[in-house]
Enzyme design. Structure first.
Site, PDB file in Angstrom:
ATOM      1  N   HIS A 194      36.510  37.223 -21.130  1.00 54.58           N
ATOM      2  CA  HIS A 194      36.573  36.881 -19.704  1.00 54.58           C
ATOM      3  C   HIS A 194      37.931  37.265 -19.149  1.00 54.58           C
ATOM      4  CE1 HIS A 194      38.736  33.613 -21.665  1.00 54.58           C
ATOM      5  NE2 HIS A 194      39.327  33.374 -20.509  1.00 54.58           N
ATOM      6  N   ASP A 196      40.838  35.576 -16.424  1.00 51.53           N
ATOM      7  CA  ASP A 196      41.142  34.297 -15.783  1.00 51.53           C
ATOM      8  C   ASP A 196      41.166  34.519 -14.266  1.00 51.53           C
ATOM      9  OD1 ASP A 196      41.372  33.228 -18.311  1.00 51.53           O
ATOM     10  OD2 ASP A 196      43.569  33.210 -18.341  1.00 51.53           O
ATOM     11  N   HIS A 251      40.181  39.070 -22.088  1.00 56.48           N
ATOM     12  CA  HIS A 251      40.623  38.539 -23.374  1.00 56.48           C
ATOM     13  C   HIS A 251      39.558  37.631 -23.960  1.00 56.48           C
ATOM     14  CE1 HIS A 251      41.940  35.791 -20.187  1.00 56.48           C
ATOM     15  NE2 HIS A 251      41.917  34.800 -21.069  1.00 56.48           N
ATOM     16  N   ARG A 261      43.196  26.689 -34.701  1.00 57.70           N
ATOM     17  CA  ARG A 261      44.078  27.215 -33.658  1.00 57.70           C
ATOM     18  C   ARG A 261      44.155  26.198 -32.530  1.00 57.70           C
ATOM     19  NH1 ARG A 261      45.944  32.019 -31.055  1.00 57.70           N
ATOM     20  NH2 ARG A 261      45.622  31.929 -28.798  1.00 57.70           N
TER      21      ARG A 261
HETATM   22  C1  LIG Z   1      32.170  30.265 -17.113  1.00 55.60           C
HETATM   23  C2  LIG Z   1      33.276  29.797 -16.573  1.00 55.60           C
HETATM   24  C3  LIG Z   1      34.225  28.868 -17.249  1.00 55.60           C
HETATM   25  C4  LIG Z   1      35.485  28.981 -16.389  1.00 55.60           C
HETATM   26  C5  LIG Z   1      34.858  29.099 -15.006  1.00 55.60           C
HETATM   27  C6  LIG Z   1      33.790  30.162 -15.221  1.00 55.60           C
HETATM   28  C7  LIG Z   1      34.458  31.530 -15.314  1.00 55.60           C
HETATM   29  C8  LIG Z   1      35.874  31.513 -15.958  1.00 55.60           C
HETATM   30  C9  LIG Z   1      36.274  30.275 -16.773  1.00 55.60           C
HETATM   31  C10 LIG Z   1      37.719  29.895 -16.556  1.00 55.60           C
HETATM   32  C11 LIG Z   1      38.747  30.730 -17.350  1.00 55.60           C
HETATM   33  C12 LIG Z   1      40.158  30.229 -17.049  1.00 55.60           C
HETATM   34  C13 LIG Z   1      40.265  28.690 -17.026  1.00 55.60           C
HETATM   35  C14 LIG Z   1      39.110  28.052 -16.260  1.00 55.60           C
HETATM   36  C15 LIG Z   1      39.331  26.553 -16.110  1.00 55.60           C
HETATM   37  C16 LIG Z   1      38.924  28.758 -14.967  1.00 55.60           C
HETATM   38  O1  LIG Z   1      39.432  28.506 -13.890  1.00 55.60           O
HETATM   39  O2  LIG Z   1      38.069  29.839 -15.152  1.00 55.60           O
HETATM   40  C17 LIG Z   1      37.824  28.443 -16.966  1.00 55.60           C
HETATM   41  C18 LIG Z   1      36.502  27.822 -16.480  1.00 55.60           C
HETATM   42  C19 LIG Z   1      36.018  26.689 -17.401  1.00 55.60           C
HETATM   43  O3  LIG Z   1      36.249  26.703 -18.587  1.00 55.60           O
HETATM   44  O4  LIG Z   1      35.351  25.801 -16.874  1.00 55.60           O
HETATM   45  O1  LIG Z   2      42.735  29.476 -26.359  1.00 54.72           O
HETATM   46  C1  LIG Z   2      43.216  30.596 -26.160  1.00 54.72           C
HETATM   47  O2  LIG Z   2      44.039  31.097 -26.889  1.00 54.72           O
HETATM   48  C2  LIG Z   2      42.769  31.356 -24.939  1.00 54.72           C
HETATM   49  C3  LIG Z   2      41.689  30.631 -24.182  1.00 54.72           C
HETATM   50  C4  LIG Z   2      41.433  31.195 -22.824  1.00 54.72           C
HETATM   51  O3  LIG Z   2      41.459  32.376 -22.628  1.00 54.72           O
HETATM   52  C5  LIG Z   2      41.168  30.277 -21.710  1.00 54.72           C
HETATM   53  O4  LIG Z   2      41.104  29.042 -21.924  1.00 54.72           O
HETATM   54  O5  LIG Z   2      41.032  30.774 -20.571  1.00 54.72           O
HETATM   55 FE   LIG Z   3      41.405  32.842 -20.505  1.00 55.88          FE
END
Ligand SMILES: C=C1C[C@]23C[C@H]1CC[C@H]2[C@@]12CCC[C@@](C)(C(=O)O1)[C@H]2[C@@H]3C(=O)O
Ligand SMILES: O=C(O)CCC(=O)C(=O)O
Ligand SMILES: [Fe+2]
Length: 321
Positions: A194, A196, A251, A261
């Site tokens: 994905h 961010d 990533h 981890r």
């Molecule tokens: C499928 C998902 C899960 C999301 C939202 C959507 C797309 C990207 C994921 C993230 C990735 C970065 C942190 C987070 C908190 C964010 O802002 O986007 C994540 C969120 C979650 O883990 O709930």
């Molecule tokens: O846990 C990690 O090292 C990366 C996880 C990640 O990419 C995320 O939480 O958005």
């Molecule tokens: Fe991430």
């Protein structure tokens, strides 16, 4: 017991072909105390959307204290952890990621960044850590603005300093996952690929490997863990603010067969009402590649997507780009 023949197991595409195709190209290392950092940051954001930061100024004791509190939390019995509530939007999550059916070999805690009340679970360690990391993130964003020659140099960092800043903090725990690992050299996904959605994300992990980034040619590169440094990811919002000059980095995390981890990530988000658009001085007469939208709109759409979706696509002026 079911025994898979070789061709059958190959159909489990999420478990195979996960081996990185490129080994250790140099991940850019930025020394925040050096003046040349601004050029290195720009180059790294253009080339990888990813870099490592040293001499970051975050006190080691803040890091180690939060790490041990996080380890203690994840070692609690499941019902205790579940008391933190489901991660909708803040709380404890296990294997399920987001609302669209994504799963990974991971448990996590999603936390607010601008409320003291979260400190209950972690004492002062969480607030100490978050304040120091936010300060460092602002510094990185100011050096970035300098490197981009945009003024004032706080155009990006002010979005984090705003008390309405919609930043999020996350603790991820990937337990060791020995099961299918030896089969066909396959790997188990801890956190699927994905980008961010935010501006940048600031990641620190313990010494266990697993994080990989995707290069422009589509190959995956393992990021050697370094518990004394931070890793910065360019997020989708920064890609838009630079009108595509910086690319958000794809990533993922693969599980380790013997070690767990632990990672902690500060996702730097702007206020919900903030318009996400290219910085005017970066446009030099060119058009925005993106439609106009607020962080609220982008976040809403992102949270309805699947992890691996190209979330920015629907916000591009020419969708096929
Ligand atoms: C499928 C998902 C899960 C999301 C939202 C959507 C797309 C990207 C994921 C993230 C990735 C970065 C942190 C987070 C908190 C964010 O802002 O986007 C994540 C969120 C979650 O883990 O709930
Ligand atoms: O846990 C990690 O090292 C990366 C996880 C990640 O990419 C995320 O939480 O958005
Ligand atoms: Fe991430």
């Amino acid at each position: 017991m079911m025994v898979f023949s070789e061709p059958a197991i190959e159909q489990f595409s999420s478990f195979i072909n996960c081996r990185p195709t490129t080994l250790f190209p140099q991940i850019p290392i930025v020394d925040l105390s050096k003046p040349e950092s601004k050029h290195l940051i720009i180059k790294a954001c253009e080339e990888f959307g990813f870099f490592k930061v040293i001499n970051h100024g975050v006190p080691v004791e803040f890091i180690s204290k939060l790490e041990s509190e996080a380890a203690r939390f994840f070692s609690l019995p499941l019902p205790e952890k579940e008391k933190a509530g489901p991660p909708k939007p803040f709380g404890y999550g296990n294997k399920s990621i987001g609302q669209s059916g994504d799963v990974g070999w991971v448990e996590y805690l999603l936390l607010k960044t601008n409320q003291e009340s979260d400190s209950q679970t972690f004492g002062s360690a969480l607030n100490d850590y978050m304040s120091a990391v936010k300060k460092m993130a602002c510094e990185v964003l100011e050096i970035m603005a300098d490197g981009l020659k945009v003024q004032p140099r706080n155009v990006l960092s002010k979005l984090l300093m705003d008390e309405q800043s919609d930043s999020v903090f996350r603790l991820n725990h990937y337990p060791p996952c020995p099961q299918v690992q030896p089969l066909n050299g396959s790997d188990v996904i801890g956190f699927g690929e994905h980008t961010d959605p935010q501006i940048i994300s600031v990641l620190r992990s313990n010494n266990t490997s697993g994080l990989q980034i995707s290069l422009r040619d589509g190959s995956w590169v393992s990021v050697p863990p370094d518990q004394n440094s931070f890793f910065i990811n360019v997020g989708d919002s920064l890609q838009v603010m630079t009108n595509g000059r910086f690319k958000s980095v794809k990533h993922r995390v693969l599980t380790n067969s013997s070690k767990s981890r632990l990672s902690m990530i500060y996702f730097c988000g702007p206020p919900l009402s903030e318009k996400i658009a290219p910085l005017p001085s970066l446009m030099r007469g060119e058009e925005s590649l993106y439609k106009e939208f607020t962080w609220f709109e982008y976040k809403k759409s992102a949270f309805n997507s699947k992890l691996a979706d190209n979330r920015l696509m629907h916000f591009q002026r020419i969708e096929a780009l």
